[in-house]
Design an enzyme around this catalytic site. Sequence first.
Site, PDB file in Angstrom:
ATOM      1  N   HIS A  93       0.862  -1.189   0.000  1.00  0.00           N
ATOM      2  CA  HIS A  93       0.000   0.000   0.000  1.00  0.00           C
ATOM      3  C   HIS A  93       0.899   1.241   0.000  1.00  0.00           C
ATOM      4  CE1 HIS A  93      -2.762   3.084   1.393  1.00  0.00           C
ATOM      5  NE2 HIS A  93      -3.736   2.303   0.957  1.00  0.00           N
ATOM      6  N   GLU A 165      -3.920   1.962  -7.272  1.00  0.00           N
ATOM      7  CA  GLU A 165      -4.324   3.080  -6.413  1.00  0.00           C
ATOM      8  C   GLU A 165      -3.432   4.288  -6.705  1.00  0.00           C
ATOM      9  OE1 GLU A 165      -6.591   1.713  -2.692  1.00  0.00           O
ATOM     10  OE2 GLU A 165      -4.482   1.797  -2.195  1.00  0.00           O
TER      11      GLU A 165
HETATM   12  P1  PGA Z   1      -9.472   6.071   0.272  1.00  0.00           P
HETATM   13  O1  PGA Z   1      -8.313   5.028   0.607  1.00  0.00           O
HETATM   14  O2  PGA Z   1     -10.654   5.263  -0.235  1.00  0.00           O
HETATM   15  O3  PGA Z   1      -9.748   6.767   1.566  1.00  0.00           O
HETATM   16  O4  PGA Z   1      -8.937   6.979  -0.780  1.00  0.00           O
HETATM   17  C1  PGA Z   1      -8.004   3.989  -0.273  1.00  0.00           C
HETATM   18  C2  PGA Z   1      -6.752   3.316   0.200  1.00  0.00           C
HETATM   19  O5  PGA Z   1      -5.855   4.000   0.702  1.00  0.00           O
HETATM   20  O6  PGA Z   1      -6.648   2.079   0.070  1.00  0.00           O
END
Ligand code: PGA
Length: 256
Positions: A93, A165
């Site tokens: 992440h 992401e």
């Molecule tokens: P968010 O986080 O939905 O608050 O943008 C997603 C993540 O960090 O996995």
Amino acid sequence: MKSYIVGNWKMNFSVGESSVYLHKLSQKLRASRGLTVVVSPSFVALQPLSLQIDRKKLRLAAQAGNPHDFGAYTGAVSYTQLRGIVDYGIIGHSERRQLFHESDKDIRASVAAALRNQITPILCVGETETEHTFGETEDVIRDQLLGGLSEVSTEDISKVIIAYEPIWAISTTTDAHLASPDEIGDVAGFIRRTLKDTYGAATAKEIPLLYGGSVNPSNAGGYLTIPEINGLLVGGASLIADQFIDIIEIAKKVQD
Ligand code: PGA
């Protein structure tokens, strides 16, 4: 393909609050063959929740893990210790990469450790705002993907999930920073092509690809209909049970 809704609770909720949330979720959800719902609480809550969880409806994920099996690693929790408690592990992440300085080497070792312990890795990749602005997205994603997966055999790759992401779209409160379905679709297509070059078309097609970055009930439907996207990794909105349940309901409708 099966789809996934994963709630990343990050460092939120006490053990008691996590248990109450899980109970509420379990009461509202019906088991669905085509959709897997996963929640990722803090380490302290994983073990008690693993005793409470109805695995027909819900699964647990760890937010991180240490790739060593046992040893003198004060404060760490290994995938070997998580085995049997979680079915999934979020790995790489952006907060782990940025705040805890996890390198591609650490991430690669974690992917291997998770697989060795029958835990499905959810490997996160994503570019920063600067990399995005300077057109470096594909280079960064390719490096993170190949770096994270280089020890994964062709046989094991079917047990891996990828999550795209973009860091610039995580936890935003203004629409200006939301990633558009077109932008996500382009990167998702690139990820699929990169996987195809390494593992072949038939295998690459079966690897679930999730999107994460400020997903909420109003944008989830749009994201879930991007052709290459097979599910969502939800942060902030997963902390509000009603919003998370709405997102799950939207995913079920898109599946039908
Ligand atoms: P968010 O986080 O939905 O608050 O943008 C997603 C993540 O960090 O996995």
